[in-house]
Design a protein around this motif. Structure first.
Motif, PDB file in Angstrom:
ATOM      1  N   ARG A  54       5.650 -36.653  35.751  1.00 19.66           N
ATOM      2  CA  ARG A  54       6.590 -37.583  35.987  1.00 19.66           C
ATOM      3  C   ARG A  54       8.260 -37.063  35.952  1.00 19.66           C
ATOM      4  O   ARG A  54       9.077 -37.779  36.258  1.00 19.66           O
ATOM      5  CB  ARG A  54       6.655 -39.109  35.359  1.00 19.66           C
ATOM      6  CG  ARG A  54       6.588 -38.923  33.786  1.00 19.66           C
ATOM      7  CD  ARG A  54       6.411 -40.217  33.061  1.00 19.66           C
ATOM      8  NE  ARG A  54       6.005 -40.200  31.655  1.00 19.66           N
ATOM      9  CZ  ARG A  54       6.822 -40.904  30.984  1.00 19.66           C
ATOM     10  NH1 ARG A  54       7.386 -42.063  31.352  1.00 19.66           N
ATOM     11  NH2 ARG A  54       6.466 -40.897  29.737  1.00 19.66           N
ATOM     12  N   ARG A  55       8.295 -36.028  35.287  1.00 22.93           N
ATOM     13  CA  ARG A  55       9.375 -35.148  35.285  1.00 22.93           C
ATOM     14  C   ARG A  55       9.779 -34.674  36.660  1.00 22.93           C
ATOM     15  O   ARG A  55      10.899 -33.940  36.785  1.00 22.93           O
ATOM     16  CB  ARG A  55       9.666 -34.319  34.239  1.00 22.93           C
ATOM     17  CG  ARG A  55       9.610 -34.633  33.094  1.00 22.93           C
ATOM     18  CD  ARG A  55       9.572 -33.866  31.916  1.00 22.93           C
ATOM     19  NE  ARG A  55       9.285 -34.408  30.706  1.00 22.93           N
ATOM     20  CZ  ARG A  55      10.374 -34.730  29.845  1.00 22.93           C
ATOM     21  NH1 ARG A  55      11.610 -34.090  30.214  1.00 22.93           N
ATOM     22  NH2 ARG A  55      10.398 -35.312  28.567  1.00 22.93           N
ATOM     23  N   HIS A  56       8.902 -34.655  37.493  1.00 25.02           N
ATOM     24  CA  HIS A  56       9.318 -33.768  38.690  1.00 25.02           C
ATOM     25  C   HIS A  56       9.258 -34.766  40.152  1.00 25.02           C
ATOM     26  O   HIS A  56       8.442 -35.782  40.181  1.00 25.02           O
ATOM     27  CB  HIS A  56       8.067 -32.934  38.757  1.00 25.02           C
ATOM     28  CG  HIS A  56       8.260 -31.691  39.882  1.00 25.02           C
ATOM     29  ND1 HIS A  56       7.984 -31.812  41.394  1.00 25.02           N
ATOM     30  CD2 HIS A  56       9.140 -30.679  39.873  1.00 25.02           C
ATOM     31  CE1 HIS A  56       8.563 -30.694  42.147  1.00 25.02           C
ATOM     32  NE2 HIS A  56       9.099 -29.938  41.172  1.00 25.02           N
ATOM     33  N   GLU A  82       2.290 -34.484  30.310  1.00 25.86           N
ATOM     34  CA  GLU A  82       3.445 -33.887  31.268  1.00 25.86           C
ATOM     35  C   GLU A  82       3.090 -33.808  32.729  1.00 25.86           C
ATOM     36  O   GLU A  82       3.713 -33.480  33.422  1.00 25.86           O
ATOM     37  CB  GLU A  82       3.674 -32.505  30.845  1.00 25.86           C
ATOM     38  CG  GLU A  82       4.345 -32.519  29.504  1.00 25.86           C
ATOM     39  CD  GLU A  82       5.873 -32.707  29.305  1.00 25.86           C
ATOM     40  OE1 GLU A  82       6.468 -32.286  29.846  1.00 25.86           O
ATOM     41  OE2 GLU A  82       6.060 -33.460  28.360  1.00 25.86           O
ATOM     42  N   ARG A 117      14.972 -32.464  25.187  1.00 29.28           N
ATOM     43  CA  ARG A 117      14.717 -31.678  26.652  1.00 29.28           C
ATOM     44  C   ARG A 117      15.782 -31.435  27.615  1.00 29.28           C
ATOM     45  O   ARG A 117      15.371 -31.162  28.723  1.00 29.28           O
ATOM     46  CB  ARG A 117      13.662 -32.621  27.208  1.00 29.28           C
ATOM     47  CG  ARG A 117      12.265 -32.828  26.224  1.00 29.28           C
ATOM     48  CD  ARG A 117      11.369 -31.585  26.002  1.00 29.28           C
ATOM     49  NE  ARG A 117      10.919 -31.466  27.303  1.00 29.28           N
ATOM     50  CZ  ARG A 117       9.799 -31.724  27.724  1.00 29.28           C
ATOM     51  NH1 ARG A 117       8.932 -32.431  27.326  1.00 29.28           N
ATOM     52  NH2 ARG A 117       9.474 -31.368  28.984  1.00 29.28           N
ATOM     53  N   ARG A 138      16.280 -41.674  28.194  1.00 29.22           N
ATOM     54  CA  ARG A 138      15.047 -41.271  27.786  1.00 29.22           C
ATOM     55  C   ARG A 138      14.526 -40.499  26.576  1.00 29.22           C
ATOM     56  O   ARG A 138      13.660 -40.584  25.899  1.00 29.22           O
ATOM     57  CB  ARG A 138      14.436 -40.575  29.092  1.00 29.22           C
ATOM     58  CG  ARG A 138      12.727 -40.060  29.039  1.00 29.22           C
ATOM     59  CD  ARG A 138      12.461 -39.020  30.070  1.00 29.22           C
ATOM     60  NE  ARG A 138      13.020 -37.732  29.800  1.00 29.22           N
ATOM     61  CZ  ARG A 138      13.005 -37.049  31.105  1.00 29.22           C
ATOM     62  NH1 ARG A 138      12.725 -37.269  32.433  1.00 29.22           N
ATOM     63  NH2 ARG A 138      13.716 -35.880  30.895  1.00 29.22           N
ATOM     64  N   GLU A 139      15.436 -39.642  26.487  1.00 25.42           N
ATOM     65  CA  GLU A 139      15.445 -38.661  25.054  1.00 25.42           C
ATOM     66  C   GLU A 139      15.907 -39.416  23.977  1.00 25.42           C
ATOM     67  O   GLU A 139      15.288 -39.193  22.948  1.00 25.42           O
ATOM     68  CB  GLU A 139      16.470 -37.674  25.422  1.00 25.42           C
ATOM     69  CG  GLU A 139      16.043 -36.803  26.787  1.00 25.42           C
ATOM     70  CD  GLU A 139      14.926 -35.886  26.393  1.00 25.42           C
ATOM     71  OE1 GLU A 139      15.349 -34.728  25.779  1.00 25.42           O
ATOM     72  OE2 GLU A 139      14.207 -35.820  27.277  1.00 25.42           O
ATOM     73  N   ARG A 193      18.260 -40.005  31.823  1.00 24.51           N
ATOM     74  CA  ARG A 193      17.575 -39.034  31.204  1.00 24.51           C
ATOM     75  C   ARG A 193      18.069 -39.109  29.365  1.00 24.51           C
ATOM     76  O   ARG A 193      17.114 -38.812  28.700  1.00 24.51           O
ATOM     77  CB  ARG A 193      17.498 -37.495  31.550  1.00 24.51           C
ATOM     78  CG  ARG A 193      16.694 -37.176  32.680  1.00 24.51           C
ATOM     79  CD  ARG A 193      16.584 -35.788  32.817  1.00 24.51           C
ATOM     80  NE  ARG A 193      17.812 -35.058  33.186  1.00 24.51           N
ATOM     81  CZ  ARG A 193      18.330 -35.218  34.648  1.00 24.51           C
ATOM     82  NH1 ARG A 193      17.541 -35.756  35.474  1.00 24.51           N
ATOM     83  NH2 ARG A 193      19.511 -34.897  34.952  1.00 24.51           N
ATOM     84  N   SER A 241      12.750 -28.791  35.891  1.00 26.81           N
ATOM     85  CA  SER A 241      11.608 -29.908  35.815  1.00 26.81           C
ATOM     86  C   SER A 241      12.467 -31.232  35.972  1.00 26.81           C
ATOM     87  O   SER A 241      11.739 -32.468  35.753  1.00 26.81           O
ATOM     88  CB  SER A 241      10.912 -29.690  34.633  1.00 26.81           C
ATOM     89  OG  SER A 241      11.904 -29.719  33.389  1.00 26.81           O
ATOM     90  N   ASP A 242      13.789 -31.406  35.837  1.00 28.54           N
ATOM     91  CA  ASP A 242      14.262 -32.655  35.678  1.00 28.54           C
ATOM     92  C   ASP A 242      15.185 -32.749  36.864  1.00 28.54           C
ATOM     93  O   ASP A 242      16.299 -33.102  37.044  1.00 28.54           O
ATOM     94  CB  ASP A 242      15.344 -32.606  34.502  1.00 28.54           C
ATOM     95  CG  ASP A 242      14.600 -33.312  33.429  1.00 28.54           C
ATOM     96  OD1 ASP A 242      13.934 -34.306  33.523  1.00 28.54           O
ATOM     97  OD2 ASP A 242      14.849 -32.935  32.245  1.00 28.54           O
ATOM     98  N   GLY A 249       9.786 -42.154  35.217  1.00 30.53           N
ATOM     99  CA  GLY A 249      10.226 -40.838  35.038  1.00 30.53           C
ATOM    100  C   GLY A 249      11.610 -40.644  34.616  1.00 30.53           C
ATOM    101  O   GLY A 249      11.774 -39.632  33.745  1.00 30.53           O
ATOM    102  N   SER A 257      18.188 -38.246  40.413  1.00 29.05           N
ATOM    103  CA  SER A 257      18.029 -37.094  39.287  1.00 29.05           C
ATOM    104  C   SER A 257      18.831 -36.188  39.220  1.00 29.05           C
ATOM    105  O   SER A 257      19.172 -35.717  38.211  1.00 29.05           O
ATOM    106  CB  SER A 257      16.716 -36.644  39.499  1.00 29.05           C
ATOM    107  OG  SER A 257      16.945 -35.586  40.567  1.00 29.05           O
TER     108      SER A 257
END
Ligand SMILES: Nc1ncnc2c1ncn2[C@@H]1O[C@H](COP(=O)(O)OP(=O)(O)OP(=O)(O)O)[C@@H](O)[C@H]1O
Ligand SMILES: [Mg+2]
Lengths: 241, 323
Positions: free
Chosen positions: B250-252, B297, A90, B185-186, B182, B319-320, B47, B173
């Motif tokens: 939660r990505r925003h 999402e 992503r 997270r991925e 991030r 979005s990130d 997030g 972020s």
């Protein structure tokens, strides 16, 4: 470059790697081959710290790295790819590239991502792997072959001395394999050492300087391709008894 | 246009207490802004790193009891009590974090539930300190103000906290540190193998996110004046932060705030309509399940993509981290 001694790892009743005493030659393209389930990936995971051995040691140059955490091993100059290509799906291609740039100071950590010099360097690797036109795409939008190239490019961002590739040609079309071999050769000429796990024998025999053969978790022989190819133990391992 | 509409929204948020007809609505406003601040701080961990904590009410409760006890028992000035208690909770969270973030996924969720349950038992059992299940009374530091004026003051204090947390989330972020979170997270093992010190990153995110929640807890103690361990240390209270963040997205940056603007007033409404029942417990759980199953999402999911590609410096998806 990497020397392991008596490395061993079992899962319950299965011994994935046993008595692995192996030497990876510096400056060379080393290959690691062996039948399915012979412990090649497990060996990679042991060397890069993703799993801890039950016994035995791993040395990188003169440093004992047994049991160190993977990020510290990466900082020493080891980079790796995964058998089932792993990228950050992503995140954009460019952001994928920047993850591997090492940050140590607080100021660096808090700075915005996308410093021009780093982006330029990332673009350089994307150009060399041939996916520069995808830089703003999300990584999951890439084809499988492109994802494998991205994974390799991202590893190169960390400027590793030793690069471990787990089946780089797996699931990749022949034209891409050609490009991959050329790239590996070039990078090797520029000073990167390789250890490549690969089932594609033409590729292995064609490009490597030194071949290590695993069977049932243990190395059974090692040497130049020509010698390994005619070794009776290797024929036996591949053809069965 | 964007700037004008943003400024108008900020002005409306600041003026809200004077725009509503009664103090009850000011009180509901304080609660909503408090929830928004808490959900946004939850989202620093949830997030960015993807670690879902159901136990963040532990940090709220500790912040509340810490501040409350220092003011009520030791007579400390409230800003000092708030600062010391928040710093203490953040330190405690860092220590807990070192152990907690060693496990992932469902195991991590369970560890956080265990944490809040342990705190709940401790607060109820340690009578001499907390008053046990009898609520702890915290004298108001603003005794000169009547109830309505207190709501007004705390509305703006919580709004300032919300602004601070939003700023923190936004800065993280778009930072390299945030990019590392991030990556965790991925694919955490992948991030680690590329040289990201994942354990340290996660502990810092855990502690930062706890810090802001503890601040909210401290302000709550000073505002509400009465602390009930069963409420402040409840899993449901923690789950509401999760619900708000997931519902909003939660990505925003603004996802948790949006979720709080929906869930908190709805909760208050049902409290009035149905009285003090256990229905909100069930409702929170059911809603959380529905959101996870049908819109993981959140509302602000992917609307932003095209717009983002036009404006952002190419490295990040809107979005990130884009606001
Ligand atoms: N996490 C695990 N749990 C249990 N068994 C495992 C685990 N990882 C590997 N094994 C077992 O260890 C053995 C070696 O596996 P490994 O993946 O290292 O082989 P490989 O040489 O990489 O095989 P392939 O060529 O198919 O990729 C296999 O028998 C495998 O089933
Ligand atoms: Mg394998």
């Amino acid at each position: 470059m990497i020397t392991t001694a008596g490395l061993r790892k079992s899962y319950g009743g299965v011994t994935a790697v046993r008595d692995a005493t192996v030497e990876v030659l510096p400056g060379k393209i080393n290959a690691l081959i062996g039948p399915n389930g012979s412990g090649k990936t497990t060996f990679f995971n042991l060397v890069t710290g993703l799993i801890k051995p039950d016994s035995g040691t791993v040395h990188y140059r003169d440093t004992d790295i047994t049991g160190r955490s993977p990020h510290r091993i990466a900082h020493l100059g080891l980079g790796r790819t995964f058998q089932l290509c792993r990228i950050f799906p992503r995140m954009t291609v460019l952001e994928n590239m920047l993850v591997a740039v090492r940050r140590t100071r607080l100021r660096e950590l808090l700075a915005g991502i996308g410093n021009p010099a780093e982006i330029e360097r990332a673009r350089g690797w994307l150009r060399r792997t041939g996916i520069e036109h995808m830089e703003t795409a999300e990584a999951r939008e890439l084809s499988y072959g492109q994802q494998k190239l991205l994974e390799l490019a991202a590893v190169l961002m960390a400027e590793p001395e030793l690069i471990l590739l787990d089946e780089p040609a797996g699931g990749v079309n022949p034209a891409l394999i050609e490009r991959l071999v050329t790239l590996i050769r070039e990078l090797n000429a520029e000073g990167h050492t390789f250890l490549v796990v690969e089932h594609n024998m033409d590729m292995v025999m064609g490009m490597s300087d030194h071949v290590i053969v695993f069977d049932r978790g243990a190395p059974i022989c090692a040497g130049p391709p020509r010698q390994v190819r005619s070794d009776p133990r290797v024929l036996e391992a591949y053809l069965g008894v | 246009m964007r700037i004008v509409s943003s400024l108008l929204l900020v002005a409306a948020a600041l003026a809200y207490p004077w725009l509503v007809p009664n103090y009850y609505l000011v009180y509901a406003g304080v609660l909503t802004v408090m929830y928004a601040a808490m959900a946004t701080s939850w989202n620093i961990l949830g997030g960015l790193s993807g670690y879902v904590s159901l136990g963040h009410s532990a940090f709220f409760g500790l912040g509340a009891y810490g501040t409350g006890l220092l003011v009520a028992r030791l007579g400390w000035p409230w800003p000092l009590a708030l600062g010391v208690s928040t710093a203490g909770v953040a330190l405690f969270a860092a220590l807990v974090g070192v152990a907690a973030v060693r496990v992932r996924g469902a195991s991590f969720v369970i560890v956080t539930i265990a944490l809040v349950s342990a705190m709940n038992l401790l607060a109820q059992g340690w009578r001499s300190l907390t008053g046990g299940s009898v609520a702890l009374q915290v004298p108001s530091p603003f005794a000169g103000l009547h109830r309505g004026q207190t709501h007004l003051l705390f509305y703006h204090l919580f709004l300032a906290l919300l602004a601070a947390v939003l700023l923190a989330w936004w800065l993280i972020s778009r930072s390299r540190y945030g990019s590392g979170l991030r990556a965790i997270r991925e694919d955490e093992d992948k991030a680690e193998s590329l040289g990201v010190p994942t354990a340290a990153y996660k502990v810092v995110a855990f502690a930062l996110s706890a810090l802001f929640v503890a601040l909210a807890g401290g302000l709550y103690a000073l505002w509400f004046g009465s602390l009930d361990p069963i409420f402040v240390f409840s899993v449901v209270f923690g789950a509401s932060m999760v619900l708000m963040s997931l519902l909003g997205g939660r990505r925003h940056l603004l996802g948790p705030l949006l979720g709080a603007l929906i869930v908190a007033p709805a909760g208050e409404y049902f409290l009035i309509a149905l009285g003090e029942t256990q229905i909100h417990l069930t409702a929170t759980g059911v809603l959380l399940v529905l959101v996870v199953l049908f819109m993981p999402e959140g509302i602000l999911a992917r609307r932003w993509r095209r717009d983002h590609n036009r404006r952002a410096p190419q490295v990040l998806r809107r979005s990130d981290g884009g606001a």
